[in-house]
Motif scaffolding. Structure first.
Motif, PDB file in Angstrom:
ATOM      1  N   ILE A 136      29.436  30.625  38.625  1.00  0.00           N
ATOM      2  CA  ILE A 136      28.250  31.599  39.216  1.00  0.00           C
ATOM      3  C   ILE A 136      28.821  33.353  39.814  1.00  0.00           C
ATOM      4  O   ILE A 136      27.994  34.314  39.732  1.00  0.00           O
ATOM      5  CB  ILE A 136      27.848  30.874  40.652  1.00  0.00           C
ATOM      6  CG1 ILE A 136      27.319  29.458  39.892  1.00  0.00           C
ATOM      7  CG2 ILE A 136      26.470  31.965  41.195  1.00  0.00           C
ATOM      8  CD1 ILE A 136      26.410  28.980  40.904  1.00  0.00           C
ATOM      9  N   LEU A 137      29.875  32.841  40.415  1.00  0.00           N
ATOM     10  CA  LEU A 137      30.402  34.063  40.773  1.00  0.00           C
ATOM     11  C   LEU A 137      31.657  34.824  40.896  1.00  0.00           C
ATOM     12  O   LEU A 137      32.693  33.441  41.192  1.00  0.00           O
ATOM     13  CB  LEU A 137      30.514  34.494  42.166  1.00  0.00           C
ATOM     14  CG  LEU A 137      30.529  35.165  43.399  1.00  0.00           C
ATOM     15  CD1 LEU A 137      29.877  36.549  42.700  1.00  0.00           C
ATOM     16  CD2 LEU A 137      30.784  35.461  44.133  1.00  0.00           C
ATOM     17  N   SER A 138      32.250  35.395  39.766  1.00  0.00           N
ATOM     18  CA  SER A 138      33.864  35.677  39.414  1.00  0.00           C
ATOM     19  C   SER A 138      33.840  36.853  38.945  1.00  0.00           C
ATOM     20  O   SER A 138      32.819  38.370  39.443  1.00  0.00           O
ATOM     21  CB  SER A 138      33.920  35.317  38.246  1.00  0.00           C
ATOM     22  OG  SER A 138      32.807  35.885  37.196  1.00  0.00           O
ATOM     23  N   ILE A 139      35.280  37.523  39.081  1.00  0.00           N
ATOM     24  CA  ILE A 139      35.452  38.563  39.273  1.00  0.00           C
ATOM     25  C   ILE A 139      34.751  39.919  37.602  1.00  0.00           C
ATOM     26  O   ILE A 139      34.719  40.712  38.511  1.00  0.00           O
ATOM     27  CB  ILE A 139      37.114  38.667  39.651  1.00  0.00           C
ATOM     28  CG1 ILE A 139      37.746  38.333  40.844  1.00  0.00           C
ATOM     29  CG2 ILE A 139      37.681  40.453  39.339  1.00  0.00           C
ATOM     30  CD1 ILE A 139      36.755  39.560  41.992  1.00  0.00           C
ATOM     31  N   ALA A 140      34.990  39.721  37.110  1.00  0.00           N
ATOM     32  CA  ALA A 140      34.055  39.551  35.830  1.00  0.00           C
ATOM     33  C   ALA A 140      32.689  40.279  36.124  1.00  0.00           C
ATOM     34  O   ALA A 140      32.451  40.986  35.250  1.00  0.00           O
ATOM     35  CB  ALA A 140      35.214  38.372  34.406  1.00  0.00           C
ATOM     36  N   PHE A 141      31.967  38.716  36.332  1.00  0.00           N
ATOM     37  CA  PHE A 141      30.756  39.338  36.920  1.00  0.00           C
ATOM     38  C   PHE A 141      30.864  40.594  37.364  1.00  0.00           C
ATOM     39  O   PHE A 141      30.074  40.739  37.507  1.00  0.00           O
ATOM     40  CB  PHE A 141      30.234  37.832  37.086  1.00  0.00           C
ATOM     41  CG  PHE A 141      29.063  37.838  37.496  1.00  0.00           C
ATOM     42  CD1 PHE A 141      28.209  38.194  36.741  1.00  0.00           C
ATOM     43  CD2 PHE A 141      28.487  38.318  39.016  1.00  0.00           C
ATOM     44  CE1 PHE A 141      26.779  38.080  37.022  1.00  0.00           C
ATOM     45  CE2 PHE A 141      27.070  38.442  39.306  1.00  0.00           C
ATOM     46  CZ  PHE A 141      26.005  38.471  38.108  1.00  0.00           C
ATOM     47  N   VAL A 142      31.000  41.024  38.675  1.00  0.00           N
ATOM     48  CA  VAL A 142      31.210  41.917  39.732  1.00  0.00           C
ATOM     49  C   VAL A 142      31.724  42.686  39.415  1.00  0.00           C
ATOM     50  O   VAL A 142      30.685  44.234  38.964  1.00  0.00           O
ATOM     51  CB  VAL A 142      31.906  41.579  40.912  1.00  0.00           C
ATOM     52  CG1 VAL A 142      32.199  42.581  41.848  1.00  0.00           C
ATOM     53  CG2 VAL A 142      31.829  40.424  41.500  1.00  0.00           C
ATOM     54  N   LYS A 143      32.575  42.727  38.052  1.00  0.00           N
ATOM     55  CA  LYS A 143      33.060  44.035  37.471  1.00  0.00           C
ATOM     56  C   LYS A 143      31.279  44.731  36.410  1.00  0.00           C
ATOM     57  O   LYS A 143      31.521  45.876  36.353  1.00  0.00           O
ATOM     58  CB  LYS A 143      34.461  43.791  36.847  1.00  0.00           C
ATOM     59  CG  LYS A 143      36.050  43.976  37.436  1.00  0.00           C
ATOM     60  CD  LYS A 143      36.788  43.670  36.844  1.00  0.00           C
ATOM     61  CE  LYS A 143      38.288  43.575  37.941  1.00  0.00           C
ATOM     62  NZ  LYS A 143      39.174  43.236  36.470  1.00  0.00           N
TER      63      LYS A 143
END
Length: 251
Positions: A136-143
Motif C-alpha cells: 500500500i505504501l512504498s518508496i516507489a509509490f511515494v516517488k
C-alpha cells in the motif's frame, strides 16, 4: 479542552495549529476507510452522512455557544468561551474512546470484535484486493506521487477551492455580522444566525450524496458547488448588495 487554558491570542493560535496538525489525517483517513468497505454505488451516501455529521456538529456548536454564554459566562471566574472548550472536550472524550475501540480498520485487516467471521469474509469478498502482493505504501509509490503533476495540481485546486468557499465554510458570516456598522447583533444572534449555513449544507450534502449514488455522474455535484460558490462570491463582493442578499448568499 486545552484551548480553555489560553491566556493570549498567540496561545490559542499555537494550540489550534497543533490540533490541526494531528487532525489533518481524519478526513482523508475516513474516506479511505469508507472506500474500503463500500462499493462505488454505495459510497456517496456514506460519505454524505460523514460530511453532514461534521456540519451538524458545527450547527450544534452555535446553539451550544449561545446556551453556555447565557448561563455560564463568569461562572467560577471563567469566561463563557472557556466553558465552551471545556464542555466540548468532555463531550469529545467518550466519542474518542468509542472510536478507539470500535473503528473497524479495513475488511482485510479488521479485528473488530462486533463482526462475525462470516461478516468479515463477506466484506472481503465485496471489496477484494486487486493485487495481493502490492504494498500500500512504498518508496516507489511515494516517488511516483511526488513526481506527478496530479499531486501538486490537485492540491492547489483544493486550496483555491477552500478559499473560494470560505464564505460558508470558515465562519465568515459571524465576522460579517460584527462588521456591519449600523447593526448591533447580540452574542446569541452572532452564534445562532450562522447555524443556518450548516443547516442548508446538511440538506444539500445529503441530497447530492444520495443523488449521485442513484444516477451516477458525481461530476455534476462539482459543477453545482462551483457555480453556487461563484454566484455567492459575486453577491458578497458587490457593494450595492443588501444585507438580506448577503445573508442569503452565506446561506
Amino acid at each position: 479542552m486545552v484551548n480553555a487554558t489560553a491566556r493570549k491570542p498567540q496561545d490559542l493560535m499555537a494550540i489550534r495549529f497543533i490540533q490541526g496538525y494531528f487532525e489533518s489525517c481524519v478526513f482523508a483517513g475516513t474516506q479511505y476507510i469508507l472506500g474500503s468497505w463500500y462499493t462505488k454505488q454505495e459510497l456517496g451516501r456514506r460519505t454524505g452522512l460523514f460530511t453532514a455529521s461534521g456540519l451538524a456538529g458545527g450547527m450544534f456548536g452555535g446553539f451550544l455557544q449561545t446556551g453556555i454564554y447565557s448561563s455560564m459566562d463568569g461562572l467560577r471566574g471563567l469566561e463563557g468561551w472557556r466553558w465552551l472548550y471545556i464542555i466540548c472536550g468532555i463531550i469529545g472524550l467518550p466519542v474518542a474512546m468509542f472510536g478507539y475501540f470500535f473503528f473497524p480498520d479495513t475488511p482485510h485487516t479488521t479485528s473488530a470484535f462486533y463482526l462475525t467471521e462470516e461478516e468479515k469474509q463477506l466484506a472481503r469478498e465485496r471489496m477484494p484486493i486487486m493485487v495481493e502482493s502490492e504494498s500500500i505504501l512504498s518508496i516507489a509509490f511515494v516517488k511516483q506521487v511526488l513526481s506527478s503533476w496530479y499531486f501538486y495540481g490537485f492540491c492547489m485546486l483544493w486550496i483555491l477551492g477552500n478559499c473560494s468557499e470560505s464564505q460558508s465554510s470558515q465562519s465568515l458570516m459571524n465576522l460579517f455580522m460584527q462588521a456591519l456598522p449600523d447593526k448591533n447583533y447580540s452574542v446569541s444572534q452572532l452564534n445562532n444566525y450562522p447555524t443556518g449555513v450548516q443547516a442548508v449544507g446538511i440538506v444539500s450534502t445529503l441530497v447530492w450524496a444520495l443523488g449521485t449514488d442513484i444516477w451516477g455522474g458525481r461530476w455534476a455535484s462539482g459543477y453545482y458547488v462551483a457555480v453556487t460558490a461563484i454566484g455567492n462570491a459575486v453577491i458578497l463582493i458587490t457593494p450595492s448588495s443588501t444585507v438580506a442578499a448577503k445573508f442569503g448568499a452565506y446561506y
